[in-house]
Design an enzyme around this catalytic site. Structure first.
Site, PDB file in Angstrom:
ATOM      1  N   ARG A  90       5.706  38.466  95.030  1.00 23.59           N
ATOM      2  CA  ARG A  90       4.670  39.480  94.828  1.00 23.59           C
ATOM      3  C   ARG A  90       3.265  38.957  95.094  1.00 23.59           C
ATOM      4  O   ARG A  90       2.322  39.746  95.222  1.00 23.59           O
ATOM      5  CB  ARG A  90       4.737  40.006  93.397  1.00 23.59           C
ATOM      6  CG  ARG A  90       5.986  40.812  93.092  1.00 23.59           C
ATOM      7  CD  ARG A  90       6.005  41.269  91.643  1.00 23.59           C
ATOM      8  NE  ARG A  90       6.059  40.130  90.726  1.00 23.59           N
ATOM      9  CZ  ARG A  90       6.046  40.237  89.407  1.00 23.59           C
ATOM     10  NH1 ARG A  90       5.929  41.429  88.846  1.00 23.59           N
ATOM     11  NH2 ARG A  90       6.117  39.161  88.650  1.00 23.59           N
ATOM     12  N   GLU A 127       7.329  43.675  96.497  1.00 18.77           N
ATOM     13  CA  GLU A 127       8.233  43.855  95.369  1.00 18.77           C
ATOM     14  C   GLU A 127       9.659  43.995  95.892  1.00 18.77           C
ATOM     15  O   GLU A 127       9.888  44.348  97.042  1.00 18.77           O
ATOM     16  CB  GLU A 127       7.855  45.123  94.594  1.00 18.77           C
ATOM     17  CG  GLU A 127       6.436  45.148  94.058  1.00 18.77           C
ATOM     18  CD  GLU A 127       6.326  44.487  92.703  1.00 18.77           C
ATOM     19  OE1 GLU A 127       7.377  44.110  92.139  1.00 18.77           O
ATOM     20  OE2 GLU A 127       5.194  44.364  92.199  1.00 18.77           O
ATOM     21  N   HIS A 168      24.834  23.563  90.669  1.00 15.70           N
ATOM     22  CA  HIS A 168      24.282  22.320  91.203  1.00 15.70           C
ATOM     23  C   HIS A 168      25.055  21.093  90.740  1.00 15.70           C
ATOM     24  O   HIS A 168      25.000  20.045  91.378  1.00 15.70           O
ATOM     25  CB  HIS A 168      22.799  22.185  90.857  1.00 15.70           C
ATOM     26  CG  HIS A 168      22.520  21.940  89.410  1.00 15.70           C
ATOM     27  ND1 HIS A 168      22.402  22.957  88.489  1.00 15.70           N
ATOM     28  CD2 HIS A 168      22.337  20.787  88.718  1.00 15.70           C
ATOM     29  CE1 HIS A 168      22.152  22.445  87.305  1.00 15.70           C
ATOM     30  NE2 HIS A 168      22.105  21.134  87.404  1.00 15.70           N
ATOM     31  N   LYS A 198      26.710  16.917  92.739  1.00 10.51           N
ATOM     32  CA  LYS A 198      26.474  15.537  92.321  1.00 10.51           C
ATOM     33  C   LYS A 198      27.578  14.626  92.840  1.00 10.51           C
ATOM     34  O   LYS A 198      28.755  14.985  92.882  1.00 10.51           O
ATOM     35  CB  LYS A 198      26.380  15.453  90.790  1.00 10.51           C
ATOM     36  CG  LYS A 198      25.133  16.143  90.237  1.00 10.51           C
ATOM     37  CD  LYS A 198      25.029  15.970  88.749  1.00 10.51           C
ATOM     38  CE  LYS A 198      23.771  16.653  88.216  1.00 10.51           C
ATOM     39  NZ  LYS A 198      22.551  15.994  88.672  1.00 10.51           N
ATOM     40  N   GLU A 224      21.855  17.156  76.141  1.00 10.61           N
ATOM     41  CA  GLU A 224      20.444  17.064  76.513  1.00 10.61           C
ATOM     42  C   GLU A 224      19.648  16.612  75.293  1.00 10.61           C
ATOM     43  O   GLU A 224      19.934  17.028  74.167  1.00 10.61           O
ATOM     44  CB  GLU A 224      19.921  18.405  77.006  1.00 10.61           C
ATOM     45  CG  GLU A 224      20.587  18.907  78.269  1.00 10.61           C
ATOM     46  CD  GLU A 224      20.031  20.249  78.708  1.00 10.61           C
ATOM     47  OE1 GLU A 224      19.188  20.280  79.612  1.00 10.61           O
ATOM     48  OE2 GLU A 224      20.432  21.269  78.119  1.00 10.61           O
ATOM     49  N   ASP A 260      25.535  29.280  78.950  1.00  6.94           N
ATOM     50  CA  ASP A 260      24.641  28.572  79.860  1.00  6.94           C
ATOM     51  C   ASP A 260      25.300  27.369  80.517  1.00  6.94           C
ATOM     52  O   ASP A 260      24.995  27.033  81.664  1.00  6.94           O
ATOM     53  CB  ASP A 260      23.386  28.117  79.090  1.00  6.94           C
ATOM     54  CG  ASP A 260      22.286  27.607  80.008  1.00  6.94           C
ATOM     55  OD1 ASP A 260      22.096  28.193  81.084  1.00  6.94           O
ATOM     56  OD2 ASP A 260      21.634  26.606  79.654  1.00  6.94           O
ATOM     57  N   HIS A 288      29.282  24.895  84.366  1.00  7.68           N
ATOM     58  CA  HIS A 288      29.333  23.447  84.604  1.00  7.68           C
ATOM     59  C   HIS A 288      30.599  22.809  84.037  1.00  7.68           C
ATOM     60  O   HIS A 288      31.331  22.111  84.749  1.00  7.68           O
ATOM     61  CB  HIS A 288      28.118  22.758  83.967  1.00  7.68           C
ATOM     62  CG  HIS A 288      26.799  23.206  84.504  1.00  7.68           C
ATOM     63  ND1 HIS A 288      26.622  23.670  85.779  1.00  7.68           N
ATOM     64  CD2 HIS A 288      25.571  23.252  83.923  1.00  7.68           C
ATOM     65  CE1 HIS A 288      25.352  23.986  85.965  1.00  7.68           C
ATOM     66  NE2 HIS A 288      24.699  23.742  84.855  1.00  7.68           N
ATOM     67  N   LYS A 295      21.745  20.796  72.817  1.00 11.47           N
ATOM     68  CA  LYS A 295      20.355  20.378  72.985  1.00 11.47           C
ATOM     69  C   LYS A 295      19.918  19.578  71.758  1.00 11.47           C
ATOM     70  O   LYS A 295      20.517  19.675  70.695  1.00 11.47           O
ATOM     71  CB  LYS A 295      19.452  21.590  73.201  1.00 11.47           C
ATOM     72  CG  LYS A 295      19.720  22.302  74.528  1.00 11.47           C
ATOM     73  CD  LYS A 295      18.718  23.395  74.784  1.00 11.47           C
ATOM     74  CE  LYS A 295      18.950  24.053  76.144  1.00 11.47           C
ATOM     75  NZ  LYS A 295      18.708  23.114  77.257  1.00 11.47           N
TER      76      LYS A 295
END
EC number: 1.1.1.49
Length: 522
Positions: free
Chosen positions: A77, A119, A213, A217, A251, A270, A275, A373
């Site tokens: 935008r 947009e 992703h 690896k 993490e 998540d 993963h 986490k």
């Protein structure tokens, strides 16, 4: 080379000065060079684009893996001209690229950088995008080969995909067209199926590349090499020798500024759904007949179909939220104290589940998947714990500190493999103690490991799909996780709190203790 490959660019002669980890394994003399193409990126103002995707494009060019006939188009935008977007890309490259900045490489990229303002609902903006791509095909020689990277929230997928189809940008009559979708792939099985309907209405399955992703690896891919290229491991890779498997992604940070995304999603959706279940599938699948996309995907799908979360959700799952306190030498907020998180939130920041595989190889071997986490350290690993010997010809004192054998694949931050076994302590007495034998990527190869997004973007441009899950894998992963999520949500209670800098709530320790095991401490 693949049919999409082009002759090596003139700048490739300088590639020898930089280690190139993305060469074709069938011929070590030749790099896997993408053919003429355009990468269109939606969501260029986000952190992922700035910190990972733009630098990855430059690093590929710097390694000689993108041809002169390559172009990079941003869509957003912002009221930018081409040169404004080029400055944003240049700043991201200088700050986050892994390879040295070279002016000649940058100038080659710069000639193909374009920006389209608009947009997602703006028909005129997509008409301008189509005109831009047509112009690049003429001036840059990109041959009608266009990849569309949707680095945007899932709620925008349908409108962007429909616009691409409506304006003829999914049509493969002239060159190939591919779409790249970032996780999450839905928030449950029903939404994943709905997303698939939206995607398949515009693009065929072979045009869709779903990015996880972690699959880019090196150690994830080395799992396949470790299993199937060595006679010493595969014969032991079954329930005759392995007692259980632990797959961990921890993490040491909190949610940061991701409250808007994270709350209502949580650790299980998540991380576990994508993963960790992908790592599980690669660990547990049967030997494929080759390394092609279709056979790899088929074996992953089969083991996912054979898997299910344990039905004793109260005994073999755990969830938690980090409390406030000291972690890593600093005083940190608890999850419910983070900006943008309601005090009544029931979203977990720690999740652990047990998965069982109902086939002959793995019957009776539990797989424990955990993520969290505010853990003591940042680490991702797959740990196979071997069974103890039925008889040991040493007395109890000799082996008092001896644990079990284990094989650990370290995926991050230090990629490598650790084998733990018993060895005699030097001295006049017989004392057996655990020792580690380590393989480390950084010290074992002269080539540096590519960043995951480098590998995955190159694979998209080459049309090489083994590392990208199909819709079937996504749906099977949700089928495994959905019953756990339904159980947690049905309790109507907040997750158990755990102190920052620890390995999660007490319930996580209890779920393994019930099976006679303990969590590894990486």
């Amino acid at each position: 080379m693949t049919p999409d490959s082009a002759a090596a660019p003139a700048s490739q002669a300088t590639d020898d000065a930089y280690t190139n980890p993305l060469r074709d394994p069938r011929d070590r003399r030749l790099p896997r060079i993408a053919g003429p193409s355009v990468l269109v990126m939606f969501g260029v103002t986000g952190d992922l684009a700035r910190k990972k995707l733009m630098p990855a494009v430059y690093d590929l060019a710097n390694r000689g893996l993108l041809p002169p006939g390559f172009a990079f188009v941003g869509f957003a935008r912002r009221d930018w001209e081409d040169q404004d977007f080029a400055e944003v890309v240049g700043e991201a490259v200088r700050q986050h690229a892994r390879t040295p900045f070279r002016e000649e490489v940058w100038q080659q990229l710069l000639s193909g950088i374009r920006f389209v303002q608009g947009e997602f609902t703006d028909d005129e903006a997509f008409a301008r995008l189509k005109a831009t791509l047509d112009d690049l095909d003429r001036t840059q020689g990109t041959g009608g080969n266009h990849a569309f990277y949707l680095s945007v929230p899932p709620k925008f997928f349908d409108v962007v995909l429909e616009q691409l189809k409506h304006h003829g940008m999914a049509d493969q009559q002239h060159g190939w067209k591919r779409v790249i979708i970032e996780k999450p792939f839905g928030h449950d099985l029903a939404s994943a199926k709905q997303l698939e309907k939206v995607v398949s209405a515009s693009f065929t399955e072979d045009q869709v590349f779903r990015i996880d992703h972690y699959l880019g690896k090196e150690t994830v891919q080395n799992l396949l090499a470790l299993r199937f290229a060595n006679t010493m491991f595969e014969p032991l890779w079954n329930n005759n020798f392995i007692s259980h498997v632990q797959i961990t992604m921890a993490e040491d940070i909190g949610i940061g500024g991701r409250a808007g995304y994270y709350d209502g999603v949580g650790a299980a959706r998540d991380v576990i759904q994508n993963h960790l279940l992908q790592l599980f599938a690669l660990t547990a699948m049967e030997e494929p007949t080759g390394m092609g996309a279709s056979v790899l995907r088929a074996e992953k799908e089969k083991v996912l179909e054979a898997a299910s979360a344990t039905r004793k959700f109260d005994l073999h799952t755990a969830r938690g939220i980090y409390a406030g306190g000291w972690s890593g030498g600093e005083l940190v907020k608890g999850y419910l104290e983070e900006d943008g998180i309601p005090e009544t939130s029931t979203t977990e920041t720690y999740a652990a589940i047990r998965v069982d595989v109902h086939n002959r190889r793995w019957a009776g071997v539990p797989f424990y998947l955990r993520t969290g986490k505010r853990m003591p350290s940042r680490v991702t690993e797959v740990a196979l714990q071997f069974k103890t010997l039925p008889f040991v010809p040493f007395n109890a004192h000799d082996t008092a500190t001896l644990g079990g054998n284990s094989l650990v694949l370290r995926i991050q931050p230090e990629e490598g493999v650790t084998l733990r076994f018993g060895a005699k302590v030097p001295g006049t007495q017989m004392e057996v103690r655990d020792v580690n034998m380590d393989f480390d990527y950084g010290s074992s190869f002269t080539e540096s490991s590519p960043e995951a997004y480098e590998r995955l973007i190159l694979d998209v441009l080459l049309g090489d799909p083994p590392l990208f899950p199909r819709s079937k894998e996504v749906e099977e992963s949700w089928r495994i996780l959905d019953p756990v999520l339904d159980y947690w949500e049905g309790t109507g209670t907040q997750p158990e709190t755990y102190r920052p800098g620890t390995w999660g709530p007490k319930s996580a320790r209890d779920m393994l203790a019930r099976d006679g095991f303990t969590w590894r401490r990486p």
